[in-house]
Design a protein around this motif. Structure first.
Motif, short mmCIF file in Angstrom:
data_model
loop_
_atom_site.label_atom_id
_atom_site.label_comp_id
_atom_site.label_asym_id
_atom_site.label_seq_id
_atom_site.Cartn_x
_atom_site.Cartn_y
_atom_site.Cartn_z
N LEU A 184 0.82 -1.21 0.00
CA LEU A 184 0.00 0.00 0.00
C LEU A 184 0.86 1.26 0.00
O LEU A 184 0.58 2.21 -0.74
CB LEU A 184 -0.93 0.03 1.22
N ILE A 185 1.88 1.27 0.81
CA ILE A 185 2.77 2.44 0.89
C ILE A 185 3.47 2.65 -0.45
O ILE A 185 3.53 3.77 -0.96
CB ILE A 185 3.78 2.28 2.04
N ALA A 186 4.00 1.57 -1.03
CA ALA A 186 4.69 1.69 -2.32
C ALA A 186 3.74 2.19 -3.40
O ALA A 186 4.09 3.06 -4.21
CB ALA A 186 5.29 0.34 -2.72
N GLU A 187 2.53 1.66 -3.43
CA GLU A 187 1.55 2.11 -4.41
C GLU A 187 1.17 3.56 -4.20
O GLU A 187 1.03 4.33 -5.16
CB GLU A 187 0.29 1.23 -4.37
N TYR A 188 1.02 3.96 -2.96
CA TYR A 188 0.69 5.36 -2.66
C TYR A 188 1.79 6.29 -3.15
O TYR A 188 1.53 7.28 -3.82
CB TYR A 188 0.48 5.54 -1.15
N ILE A 189 3.04 5.93 -2.85
CA ILE A 189 4.17 6.75 -3.29
C ILE A 189 4.22 6.78 -4.81
O ILE A 189 4.40 7.84 -5.42
CB ILE A 189 5.49 6.23 -2.70
N TYR A 190 4.05 5.63 -5.44
CA TYR A 190 4.08 5.57 -6.90
C TYR A 190 2.98 6.45 -7.49
O TYR A 190 3.23 7.23 -8.40
CB TYR A 190 3.95 4.14 -7.40
N ARG A 191 1.77 6.34 -6.96
CA ARG A 191 0.66 7.12 -7.52
C ARG A 191 0.85 8.62 -7.28
O ARG A 191 0.45 9.42 -8.12
CB ARG A 191 -0.65 6.64 -6.95
N GLN A 192 1.46 8.99 -6.18
CA GLN A 192 1.73 10.40 -5.91
C GLN A 192 2.75 10.95 -6.89
O GLN A 192 2.71 12.11 -7.26
CB GLN A 192 2.23 10.60 -4.47
N ARG A 193 3.67 10.12 -7.30
CA ARG A 193 4.75 10.55 -8.20
C ARG A 193 4.56 10.03 -9.61
O ARG A 193 5.44 10.13 -10.44
CB ARG A 193 6.09 10.07 -7.64
N LYS A 194 3.39 9.46 -9.89
CA LYS A 194 3.14 8.80 -11.17
C LYS A 194 3.45 9.69 -12.37
O LYS A 194 4.12 9.27 -13.30
CB LYS A 194 1.69 8.33 -11.23
N ASP A 195 2.97 10.93 -12.36
CA ASP A 195 3.22 11.83 -13.49
C ASP A 195 4.71 12.07 -13.68
O ASP A 195 5.22 12.08 -14.79
CB ASP A 195 2.49 13.15 -13.29
N ILE A 196 5.41 12.27 -12.57
CA ILE A 196 6.85 12.50 -12.65
C ILE A 196 7.54 11.24 -13.16
O ILE A 196 8.39 11.31 -14.05
CB ILE A 196 7.41 12.90 -11.27
N LEU A 197 7.17 10.08 -12.61
CA LEU A 197 7.81 8.83 -13.02
C LEU A 197 7.50 8.48 -14.47
O LEU A 197 8.35 7.97 -15.19
CB LEU A 197 7.40 7.69 -12.10
N GLN A 198 6.26 8.74 -14.90
CA GLN A 198 5.91 8.41 -16.28
C GLN A 198 6.67 9.30 -17.26
O GLN A 198 6.99 8.88 -18.36
CB GLN A 198 4.40 8.54 -16.49
N ALA A 199 6.93 10.52 -16.87
CA ALA A 199 7.68 11.43 -17.73
C ALA A 199 9.18 11.17 -17.66
O ALA A 199 9.92 11.57 -18.55
CB ALA A 199 7.38 12.88 -17.34
N GLN A 200 9.61 10.53 -16.59
CA GLN A 200 11.04 10.27 -16.37
C GLN A 200 11.59 9.34 -17.43
O GLN A 200 11.04 8.30 -17.70
CB GLN A 200 11.25 9.65 -14.99
N ARG A 201 12.64 9.75 -18.04
CA ARG A 201 13.32 8.93 -19.03
C ARG A 201 14.79 8.88 -18.66
O ARG A 201 15.33 9.79 -18.05
CB ARG A 201 13.17 9.51 -20.44
N GLY A 202 15.43 7.84 -19.06
CA GLY A 202 16.84 7.71 -18.80
C GLY A 202 17.13 6.46 -17.99
O GLY A 202 16.28 5.62 -17.78
N VAL A 203 18.34 6.37 -17.55
CA VAL A 203 18.79 5.23 -16.75
C VAL A 203 18.96 5.70 -15.32
O VAL A 203 19.74 6.60 -15.04
CB VAL A 203 20.12 4.66 -17.29
N LEU A 204 18.18 5.12 -14.43
CA LEU A 204 18.29 5.42 -13.00
C LEU A 204 19.01 4.27 -12.32
O LEU A 204 18.79 3.11 -12.66
CB LEU A 204 16.90 5.60 -12.40
N ILE A 205 19.85 4.58 -11.36
CA ILE A 205 20.60 3.54 -10.66
C ILE A 205 20.12 3.48 -9.22
O ILE A 205 20.10 4.48 -8.52
CB ILE A 205 22.12 3.83 -10.72
N LEU A 206 19.74 2.30 -8.81
CA LEU A 206 19.27 2.04 -7.46
C LEU A 206 20.37 1.31 -6.71
O LEU A 206 20.91 0.32 -7.20
CB LEU A 206 17.99 1.19 -7.51
N LEU A 207 20.70 1.79 -5.53
CA LEU A 207 21.79 1.21 -4.74
C LEU A 207 21.25 0.66 -3.43
O LEU A 207 20.48 1.33 -2.75
CB LEU A 207 22.83 2.30 -4.45
N TYR A 208 21.65 -0.53 -3.11
CA TYR A 208 21.35 -1.14 -1.81
C TYR A 208 22.67 -1.26 -1.05
O TYR A 208 23.65 -1.75 -1.59
CB TYR A 208 20.73 -2.52 -1.98
#
Length: 92
Positions: free
Chosen positions: A11-35
């Motif tokens: 639920l939290i992940a979906e909420y964050i995704y939906r809040q940023r959906k427009d930004i994420l959908q417009a986002q292009r490029g290669v993003l690097i995720l680090l753990y």
């Protein structure tokens, strides 16, 4: 209890995704995720640095979520796309 926790995380992940959906959908490029650490909660490092650690189960869950919303590629593929100029058209 684990199902409830997993559902709340979803639920939290979906909420964050939906809040940023427009930004994420417009986002292009290669993003690097680090753990920093993917380790069991019983490990001493997890207890010392809980904000820097992810359990293997949580990591698997996060990767599944990312697969639904992004293209997951290797660092070699990311480098190739950056070299040949196709990274800007990517959602990786």
């Amino acid at each position: 209890m684990n199902r409830i926790r997993a559902f709340v995380r979803w639920l939290i992940a979906e909420y964050i995704y939906r809040q940023r959906k427009d930004i994420l959908q417009a986002q292009r490029g290669v993003l690097i995720l680090l753990y920093h650490e993917i380790i069991d909660k019983k490990d001493a490092r997890f207890r010392l640095f809980p904000l820097l650690c992810t359990t293997p189960a949580t990591f698997r869950w996060q990767i599944e979520w990312l697969r639904k919303h992004f293209e997951i590629i290797s660092m070699d593929e990311a480098e190739e796309r950056l070299r040949n100029g196709s990274a800007a058209d990517s959602r990786a």
